[in-house]
Design an enzyme around this catalytic site. Structure first.
Site, short mmCIF file in Angstrom:
data_model
loop_
_atom_site.label_atom_id
_atom_site.label_comp_id
_atom_site.label_asym_id
_atom_site.label_seq_id
_atom_site.Cartn_x
_atom_site.Cartn_y
_atom_site.Cartn_z
N ASN A 9 0.88 -1.18 0.00
CA ASN A 9 0.00 0.00 0.00
C ASN A 9 0.91 1.22 0.00
O ASN A 9 1.50 1.55 1.03
CB ASN A 9 -0.90 -0.04 1.25
CG ASN A 9 -1.72 1.23 1.41
OD1 ASN A 9 -1.76 2.08 0.50
ND2 ASN A 9 -2.37 1.37 2.56
N LYS A 11 0.16 4.24 -0.19
CA LYS A 11 -0.45 5.44 0.41
C LYS A 11 -0.22 6.64 -0.52
O LYS A 11 -0.17 6.46 -1.74
CB LYS A 11 0.07 5.66 1.83
CG LYS A 11 -0.09 4.38 2.68
CD LYS A 11 0.10 4.57 4.14
CE LYS A 11 -0.07 3.23 4.86
NZ LYS A 11 0.03 3.32 6.29
N HIS A 95 -9.43 1.11 5.36
CA HIS A 95 -8.12 1.35 5.98
C HIS A 95 -8.29 2.31 7.15
O HIS A 95 -9.09 3.25 7.08
CB HIS A 95 -7.14 1.93 4.95
CG HIS A 95 -5.74 1.91 5.45
ND1 HIS A 95 -5.27 2.87 6.32
CD2 HIS A 95 -4.72 1.06 5.24
CE1 HIS A 95 -4.01 2.57 6.62
NE2 HIS A 95 -3.65 1.49 5.98
N GLU A 97 -6.64 4.73 8.14
CA GLU A 97 -6.45 6.16 7.82
C GLU A 97 -7.71 6.75 7.20
O GLU A 97 -8.05 7.91 7.44
CB GLU A 97 -5.22 6.31 6.90
CG GLU A 97 -3.93 6.07 7.69
CD GLU A 97 -2.78 5.51 6.88
OE1 GLU A 97 -2.80 5.56 5.64
OE2 GLU A 97 -1.84 4.99 7.52
N GLU A 167 -4.97 -4.79 10.84
CA GLU A 167 -3.96 -3.75 10.96
C GLU A 167 -4.19 -2.98 12.27
O GLU A 167 -5.00 -2.04 12.30
CB GLU A 167 -4.06 -2.77 9.78
CG GLU A 167 -3.77 -3.39 8.44
CD GLU A 167 -3.23 -2.35 7.44
OE1 GLU A 167 -2.25 -2.68 6.78
OE2 GLU A 167 -3.77 -1.23 7.36
N GLY A 173 2.91 2.43 10.79
CA GLY A 173 3.86 3.52 10.63
C GLY A 173 4.62 3.88 11.89
O GLY A 173 5.25 4.93 11.96
N SER A 212 3.83 -2.01 10.33
CA SER A 212 5.28 -2.09 10.52
C SER A 212 5.88 -3.43 10.10
O SER A 212 6.82 -3.92 10.72
CB SER A 212 5.66 -1.73 11.97
OG SER A 212 5.28 -0.38 12.24
P1 13P Z 1 3.25 0.51 7.66
O1 13P Z 1 3.74 -0.79 7.03
O2 13P Z 1 3.95 1.70 7.15
O3 13P Z 1 3.19 0.39 9.14
O4 13P Z 1 1.73 0.69 7.15
C1 13P Z 1 0.85 -0.37 7.25
C2 13P Z 1 -0.38 -0.04 6.50
O5 13P Z 1 -1.13 0.84 6.88
C3 13P Z 1 -0.66 -0.80 5.27
O6 13P Z 1 -1.93 -0.57 4.79
#
Ligand code: 13P
Length: 254
Positions: A9, A11, A95, A97, A167, A173, A212
């Protein structure tokens, strides 16, 4: 038997030139049937161009989100049929976010899930608790509520052609991944809930872990019995790192 899936992903990262280089590196991760299925989810504007670069490989393309509506006056939105039209096979929905920063609630996520499926896309349903919810002992309640909302709209059949991703918000992150045991516990819980509806579907459904994931922790996370690969954010932007994650994700079957 469940084949592992490793999804990147991206982002809101990338540029046309960065993407070209990244995809060149990611293509080296393609082990065909010998390795995990690999999916890349660039920002909408880059889907078509990245899709062209993936042609001839076994890598799949997915959207990071999808509109719950099929078409019409929805400024700024991208429909499932458009994703399909530019070569996507998958769409991430729910997601954290999107939930936290753009106010998406369980009902909207469920409608997005159904909209993706109506066009033949495979939705990747993300669920996960915040740190506060975990510390309050509410992890199970939160992830099952998020799952049940989608089950209520899409039904058991909806999960025949879907992927889930656990997640934990506190792991995204932050560099602090869930331990393999923490991930396994929630994955098993999600699968058990689905098995109450349909044991065969639950046994076939892939549940990815995200938060992560890096080359150093991927193999031990993906080795857990109910962890069927990963949804990778930051580390998917580094071609070499992503390739090593994919190499650690070749588990075949459960
Ligand atoms: P990270 O791997 O940067 O922690 O992000 C995970 C994520 O949100 C994947 O959709």
């Amino acid at each position: 038997m469940r084949r592992s899936l490793v999804a990147g992903n991206w982002k809101m990262h990338g540029s046309r030139s960065d993407n070209t280089r990244l995809v060149e590196e990611i293509l080296r991760a393609d082990q065909g049937d010998a390795g995990p299925e690999i999916l890349v989810c660039p920002p909408f504007v880059y889907l078509w161009e990245v899709g062209r670069q993936l042609r001839g490989s076994s890598l799949a393309l997915g959207g990071q989100d999808v509109c719950a509506e099929a078409a019409g006056a929805h400024t700024g939105e991208v429909s499932a049929s458009m994703l399909k039209d530019v070569g996507c096979s998958h769409a991430i929905v729910g997601h954290s976010e999107r939930r936290a920063l753009y106010g998406e609630d369980d009902q909207l996520v469920a409608r997005k899930f159904a909209a993706a499926q109506r066009e033949g896309l495979t939705p990747i349903l993300c669920v996960g608790e915040t740190l506060e919810e975990r510390e309050e002992g509410r992890t199970a309640e939160v992830v099952l509520r998020q799952l049940d909302a989608v089950l209520g709209v899409a039904g058991t059949d909806g999960f025949m052609r879907a992927v889930m991703a656990y997640e934990p918000v506190w792991a995204i992150g932050t560099g602090k991944n869930a331990t393999p045991d923490q991930a396994q516990e929630v994955h098993a819980l999600l699968r058990a809930r689905l098995a109450e509806k349909d044991a065969t579907m639950a046994a076939c459904l892939r549940i990815l872990y995200g938060g992560s994931v890096k080359a150093v922790n991927a193999a031990e996370l993906f080795a857990m019995p109910d962890v069927d690969g990963g949804l990778v954010g930051g580390a998917s932007l580094n071609g070499e790192e992503f390739r090593r994650i994919c190499e650690g994700g070749g588990k075949q079957g459960a």
